[in-house]
Design an enzyme around this catalytic site. Structure first.
Site, mmCIF file in Angstrom:
data_model
loop_
_atom_site.group_PDB
_atom_site.id
_atom_site.type_symbol
_atom_site.label_atom_id
_atom_site.label_comp_id
_atom_site.label_asym_id
_atom_site.label_seq_id
_atom_site.Cartn_x
_atom_site.Cartn_y
_atom_site.Cartn_z
ATOM 1 N N GLY A 33 47.150 15.326 47.805
ATOM 2 C CA GLY A 33 47.835 16.562 47.442
ATOM 3 C C GLY A 33 48.281 17.296 48.701
ATOM 4 O O GLY A 33 49.383 17.835 48.785
ATOM 5 N N ARG A 37 46.629 16.153 55.026
ATOM 6 C CA ARG A 37 45.887 14.895 54.824
ATOM 7 C C ARG A 37 46.849 13.707 54.876
ATOM 8 O O ARG A 37 46.499 12.633 55.348
ATOM 9 C CB ARG A 37 45.112 14.902 53.498
ATOM 10 C CG ARG A 37 44.201 13.667 53.383
ATOM 11 C CD ARG A 37 43.288 13.693 52.165
ATOM 12 N NE ARG A 37 42.711 15.006 52.006
ATOM 13 C CZ ARG A 37 42.719 15.685 50.869
ATOM 14 N NH1 ARG A 37 43.214 15.169 49.777
ATOM 15 N NH2 ARG A 37 42.199 16.880 50.816
ATOM 16 N N ILE A 101 44.887 10.113 46.306
ATOM 17 C CA ILE A 101 43.687 10.275 47.138
ATOM 18 C C ILE A 101 43.469 11.783 47.282
ATOM 19 O O ILE A 101 44.001 12.413 48.184
ATOM 20 C CB ILE A 101 43.798 9.534 48.504
ATOM 21 C CG1 ILE A 101 45.107 9.831 49.236
ATOM 22 C CG2 ILE A 101 43.627 8.037 48.329
ATOM 23 C CD1 ILE A 101 45.110 9.330 50.709
ATOM 24 N N GLY A 102 42.695 12.340 46.364
ATOM 25 C CA GLY A 102 42.571 13.798 46.306
ATOM 26 C C GLY A 102 41.128 14.251 46.223
ATOM 27 O O GLY A 102 40.205 13.444 46.296
ATOM 28 N N MET A 186 43.423 18.332 39.539
ATOM 29 C CA MET A 186 44.614 18.915 38.934
ATOM 30 C C MET A 186 45.846 18.003 38.828
ATOM 31 O O MET A 186 46.882 18.456 38.354
ATOM 32 C CB MET A 186 44.986 20.191 39.706
ATOM 33 C CG MET A 186 43.854 21.210 39.702
ATOM 34 S SD MET A 186 44.204 22.706 40.627
ATOM 35 C CE MET A 186 45.422 23.470 39.588
ATOM 36 N N GLU A 187 45.783 16.767 39.287
ATOM 37 C CA GLU A 187 46.996 15.950 39.322
ATOM 38 C C GLU A 187 46.895 14.582 38.651
ATOM 39 O O GLU A 187 47.915 13.961 38.338
ATOM 40 C CB GLU A 187 47.448 15.732 40.787
ATOM 41 C CG GLU A 187 47.866 16.988 41.540
ATOM 42 C CD GLU A 187 46.680 17.751 42.118
ATOM 43 O OE1 GLU A 187 45.550 17.211 42.116
ATOM 44 O OE2 GLU A 187 46.877 18.899 42.559
ATOM 45 N N ASP A 210 33.887 20.170 45.924
ATOM 46 C CA ASP A 210 33.223 21.355 45.361
ATOM 47 C C ASP A 210 32.147 20.905 44.386
ATOM 48 O O ASP A 210 32.360 19.960 43.628
ATOM 49 C CB ASP A 210 34.222 22.224 44.572
ATOM 50 C CG ASP A 210 35.388 22.672 45.418
ATOM 51 O OD1 ASP A 210 35.333 23.784 45.951
ATOM 52 O OD2 ASP A 210 36.350 21.880 45.568
HETATM 53 N N1 HPA Z 1 38.921 22.696 40.337
HETATM 54 C C1 HPA Z 1 40.093 22.066 40.188
HETATM 55 N N2 HPA Z 1 40.557 21.220 41.082
HETATM 56 C C2 HPA Z 1 39.818 20.980 42.175
HETATM 57 C C3 HPA Z 1 38.588 21.593 42.381
HETATM 58 C C4 HPA Z 1 38.130 22.493 41.410
HETATM 59 O O1 HPA Z 1 37.039 23.085 41.530
HETATM 60 N N3 HPA Z 1 38.122 21.168 43.571
HETATM 61 C C5 HPA Z 1 39.044 20.305 44.065
HETATM 62 N N4 HPA Z 1 40.070 20.191 43.225
#
Ligand code: HPA
Length: 254
Positions: A33, A37, A101-102, A186-187, A210
């Site tokens: 994303g 990177r 690759i995210g 998200m992708e 996270d």
């Molecule tokens: N939420 C949505 N997308 C993400 C998160 C998250 O906590 N961390 C990395 N991508």
């Protein structure tokens, strides 16, 4: 003044609107994303990377990978709408194998910051994949996902794709977790759905950036975030593992 915008000149018809390719695109493309990177992975993996795109800040690169085949690394930007534009245009330019690759937020308490996850399916909890006609779950390419799982030493698992990083709604993460997802990003659902519609191969390799708290009443606000140096290191690892999967496929095809 007329309100009619002149038609696109014939010479530009068929060329993408948002990506402005300044180098050839490889058939196989890694999709972070984050533009930074993309630069780091390209510098890490490619011999003499050339800038593929910088329009819209969506940095992309093409070069020769150690297996002797061309490889492109193109950032998608954040979220389904941006990813849908980039992926659609890459496919139009000839991409046939696309690997995200995210990063992701993890719900499974067994997961730690920096762990890698191969997406075995994406729960469509985002507007873009839904607008593209995704049903509840969207699948990646089986062979490519198996190659990613071998390279990452981990079995594919369900993840959810959503629209909000800063999600204030209590219970969301818990709901995705109840549907089997171990993490959210998200992708991926958009990528998988577009690949399905356009007949190309897609996979998704994610790193946990996270740790999300899904205890009752909490919103996705409660998170433990990876340190900056950790994120840079895991970004390179994502590139290495995804490339390893792609190059074993090339070796098998020989
Ligand atoms: N939420 C949505 N997308 C993400 C998160 C998250 O906590 N961390 C990395 N991508």
């Amino acid at each position: 003044m007329s309100h009619i915008v002149p038609a696109v000149p014939a010479a530009r018809r068929g060329s993408p609107i948002h990506l402005k390719p300044a180098a050839p695109l490889a058939e196989r493309v890694l999709l972070p994303g984050d533009p930074h990177r993309a630069l780091q992975v390209a510098q890490h993996l490619l011999d003499k990377p050339r800038m593929l795109n910088h329009h819209r800040g969506l940095w992309g690169y093409t070069g020769e990978a150690p297996d002797g085949w061309p490889l492109s690394v193109q950032s998608t930007g954040m979220g389904g709408p941006s990813a849908a534009i980039v992926v659609e245009e890459l496919i139009g330019l000839g991409a046939g194998t696309l690997v995200r690759i995210g990063t992701c937020g993890a719900f499974d308490p067994a997961l730690e910051l920096g762990d890698l996850i191969v997406a075995g399916e994406a729960i469509s909890a985002d507007g873009t994949s839904a607008a593209l006609g995704a049903e509840e779950r969207v699948l990646p390419h089986g062979g490519l996902t198996a190659a990613l799982a071998r390279a990452a030493w981990g079995a594919p698992a369900p993840i959810a794709s959503c629209d909000l990083f800063y999600d204030q709604r209590p219970g969301q993460a818990k709901g995705w977790r109840a549907r089997g997802a171990i993490a959210v990003e998200m992708e991926t659902a958009t990528l998988f759905r577009l690949a399905e519609l356009r007949g190309v191969r897609a996979g998704s390799l994610l790193a946990v950036s996270d740790l999300l708290d899904t205890s009752p009443g909490t919103s996705v606000r409660s998170r433990e975030r990876i340190a900056r140096e950790g994120l840079e290191a895991v970004g390179l690892r994502l590139g290495e593992v995804a490339y390893a999967a792609l190059s074993t496929e090339k070796a098998l095809a020989r």
